[in-house]
Enzyme design. Sequence first.
Site, PDB file in Angstrom:
ATOM      1  N   ASP A 113      -4.133 -21.884 -17.325  1.00  0.00           N
ATOM      2  CA  ASP A 113      -3.919 -21.304 -18.647  1.00  0.00           C
ATOM      3  C   ASP A 113      -2.610 -21.852 -19.236  1.00  0.00           C
ATOM      4  O   ASP A 113      -1.563 -21.802 -18.573  1.00  0.00           O
ATOM      5  CB  ASP A 113      -3.850 -19.777 -18.470  1.00  0.00           C
ATOM      6  CG  ASP A 113      -3.932 -19.028 -19.777  1.00  0.00           C
ATOM      7  OD1 ASP A 113      -4.517 -19.556 -20.742  1.00  0.00           O
ATOM      8  OD2 ASP A 113      -3.431 -17.879 -19.826  1.00  0.00           O
ATOM      9  N   HIS A 211      -0.519 -13.042 -28.164  1.00  0.00           N
ATOM     10  CA  HIS A 211      -0.418 -12.542 -26.792  1.00  0.00           C
ATOM     11  C   HIS A 211       0.337 -11.212 -26.730  1.00  0.00           C
ATOM     12  O   HIS A 211       1.129 -10.914 -27.611  1.00  0.00           O
ATOM     13  CB  HIS A 211       0.314 -13.560 -25.914  1.00  0.00           C
ATOM     14  CG  HIS A 211      -0.465 -14.826 -25.721  1.00  0.00           C
ATOM     15  ND1 HIS A 211      -0.012 -16.051 -26.126  1.00  0.00           N
ATOM     16  CD2 HIS A 211      -1.681 -15.052 -25.189  1.00  0.00           C
ATOM     17  CE1 HIS A 211      -0.906 -16.980 -25.838  1.00  0.00           C
ATOM     18  NE2 HIS A 211      -1.933 -16.398 -25.265  1.00  0.00           N
ATOM     19  N   HIS A 242      -7.807 -16.733 -27.562  1.00  0.00           N
ATOM     20  CA  HIS A 242      -6.690 -16.222 -26.740  1.00  0.00           C
ATOM     21  C   HIS A 242      -6.189 -14.912 -27.339  1.00  0.00           C
ATOM     22  O   HIS A 242      -6.558 -14.549 -28.452  1.00  0.00           O
ATOM     23  CB  HIS A 242      -5.534 -17.235 -26.735  1.00  0.00           C
ATOM     24  CG  HIS A 242      -5.760 -18.389 -25.814  1.00  0.00           C
ATOM     25  ND1 HIS A 242      -4.967 -18.629 -24.724  1.00  0.00           N
ATOM     26  CD2 HIS A 242      -6.704 -19.357 -25.824  1.00  0.00           C
ATOM     27  CE1 HIS A 242      -5.409 -19.710 -24.097  1.00  0.00           C
ATOM     28  NE2 HIS A 242      -6.461 -20.176 -24.748  1.00  0.00           N
ATOM     29  N   ALA A 244      -6.763 -11.834 -26.646  1.00  0.00           N
ATOM     30  CA  ALA A 244      -7.924 -11.027 -27.044  1.00  0.00           C
ATOM     31  C   ALA A 244      -7.981  -9.652 -26.389  1.00  0.00           C
ATOM     32  O   ALA A 244      -9.015  -8.990 -26.445  1.00  0.00           O
ATOM     33  CB  ALA A 244      -9.204 -11.810 -26.733  1.00  0.00           C
ATOM     34  N   ASN A 285      -9.919 -14.772 -23.587  1.00  0.00           N
ATOM     35  CA  ASN A 285      -8.827 -14.623 -22.610  1.00  0.00           C
ATOM     36  C   ASN A 285      -8.274 -13.205 -22.582  1.00  0.00           C
ATOM     37  O   ASN A 285      -7.893 -12.669 -23.632  1.00  0.00           O
ATOM     38  CB  ASN A 285      -7.674 -15.563 -22.978  1.00  0.00           C
ATOM     39  CG  ASN A 285      -7.958 -16.998 -22.603  1.00  0.00           C
ATOM     40  OD1 ASN A 285      -9.103 -17.367 -22.353  1.00  0.00           O
ATOM     41  ND2 ASN A 285      -6.923 -17.807 -22.566  1.00  0.00           N
ATOM     42  N   ILE A 286      -8.194 -12.659 -21.384  1.00  0.00           N
ATOM     43  CA  ILE A 286      -7.705 -11.281 -21.242  1.00  0.00           C
ATOM     44  C   ILE A 286      -6.694 -11.199 -20.099  1.00  0.00           C
ATOM     45  O   ILE A 286      -7.018 -11.506 -18.949  1.00  0.00           O
ATOM     46  CB  ILE A 286      -8.885 -10.314 -20.991  1.00  0.00           C
ATOM     47  CG1 ILE A 286      -9.771 -10.282 -22.248  1.00  0.00           C
ATOM     48  CG2 ILE A 286      -8.380  -8.898 -20.660  1.00  0.00           C
ATOM     49  CD1 ILE A 286     -11.151  -9.786 -22.023  1.00  0.00           C
ATOM     50  N   ASP A 287      -5.500 -10.782 -20.433  1.00  0.00           N
ATOM     51  CA  ASP A 287      -4.452 -10.579 -19.444  1.00  0.00           C
ATOM     52  C   ASP A 287      -3.816  -9.194 -19.636  1.00  0.00           C
ATOM     53  O   ASP A 287      -3.804  -8.357 -18.718  1.00  0.00           O
ATOM     54  CB  ASP A 287      -3.386 -11.677 -19.585  1.00  0.00           C
ATOM     55  CG  ASP A 287      -2.351 -11.621 -18.481  1.00  0.00           C
ATOM     56  OD1 ASP A 287      -2.454 -10.740 -17.600  1.00  0.00           O
ATOM     57  OD2 ASP A 287      -1.419 -12.439 -18.473  1.00  0.00           O
TER      58      ASP A 287
END
Length: 339
Positions: A113, A211, A242, A244, A285-287
């Site tokens: 990533d 983010h 991204h 998201a 994308n999930i963090d």
Amino acid sequence: MSKINHFLLEYKYLSIIIAIITNGQIKREAKMGLISSKGLFKKALKEKYAVGAFNVNNMEIIQGITEAVKEEKAPLILQFSAGARKYAKHIYLMHLVQAAIEDIGIDVVLHLDHGEDFEICKACVDGGFTSVMVDASKKPFQENVRITKQVADYAHSKGVVVEAELGRLKGIEDAVSVSEKEAILVNPDEVEEFIKRTNCDSLAIAIGTSHGAYKFKGEPKLYFDRLEEVQKRVPDYPLVLHGASSVLQDYVKICNEHGGKLPGAKGVPEEMISKAAKMNICKVNIDTDLRLAMTATIRKEFDENPSNFDPRKYLGPAREAIKQVVKHKLHILGCAGKA
Ligand code: G3H
Ligand code: 13P
Ligand code: ZN
């Protein structure tokens, strides 16, 4: 030697050969659990859903995600940032992912990533990743093209696919002028030329997400007109979203009730994620949502059971929380049952 003895000897050797091949096969199949995202994106585009790309840093996060994916029969991208790779070390990550593949019996795309430069992308290609993101989106267009092409040429020569980025993942509400807003959002006029010149395999586009846990000050807004415009220019091409996370309010509340300080944290509403997933967004994308679930659970455990000092008693529930969040996400993305 009698005919019967001859037959028995041949049978013995044949059995040994079969055993070796079978064993080899078992080993190879385990290794083969690391796959490319090419086929995944093709199917996602055709059937109008997105694959979840979850950020990982340690064993419990990998276990929570992979158990969820197994139960929901979903495709999976596990991604490591440069920071995650530094924290856990490349070798541990590789073995943890391989362990999950063998233990759970799933296929995994192993993705870097936000690779900032050629060197880190090369290290991950050489180190066994099946996909890398080169993120030169902060650089001017021509420089972004140059770096992305350099990574794509190298990665492709080793059979690895490349994600790149156009636009900037920055809070759009921070833009004070029209030109600043334009610098943040993807410019659809650049997309075709960028893909043609770099040969990247998928493209992250900035349409208003960012983010972290503070994505919007006012009402959440994504620029779906930009996404539509990009789709028109490159209709069969996989796009990536991204930033998201939805910043699940239940977990924000638990954090805040147990000593955390996350006032006003806000993410992308789930309806918007589902809408994007039905368009040409193939990877989401999930963090942050995983971080919140883990932190909220651990905070609550510490607060409610101050005498506990057994890490299994707070990491275990945290792993379970991650699993439940991922299961939920897979339905939002429409990829449950698509493995
Ligand atoms: O896009 C960034 C991811 O959330 C990873 O964050 O660089 O802190 O690991 P990190
Ligand atoms: P979130 O911070 O919204 O989870 O985004 C994660 C991401 O885009 C990783 O690349
Ligand atoms: Zn990102």
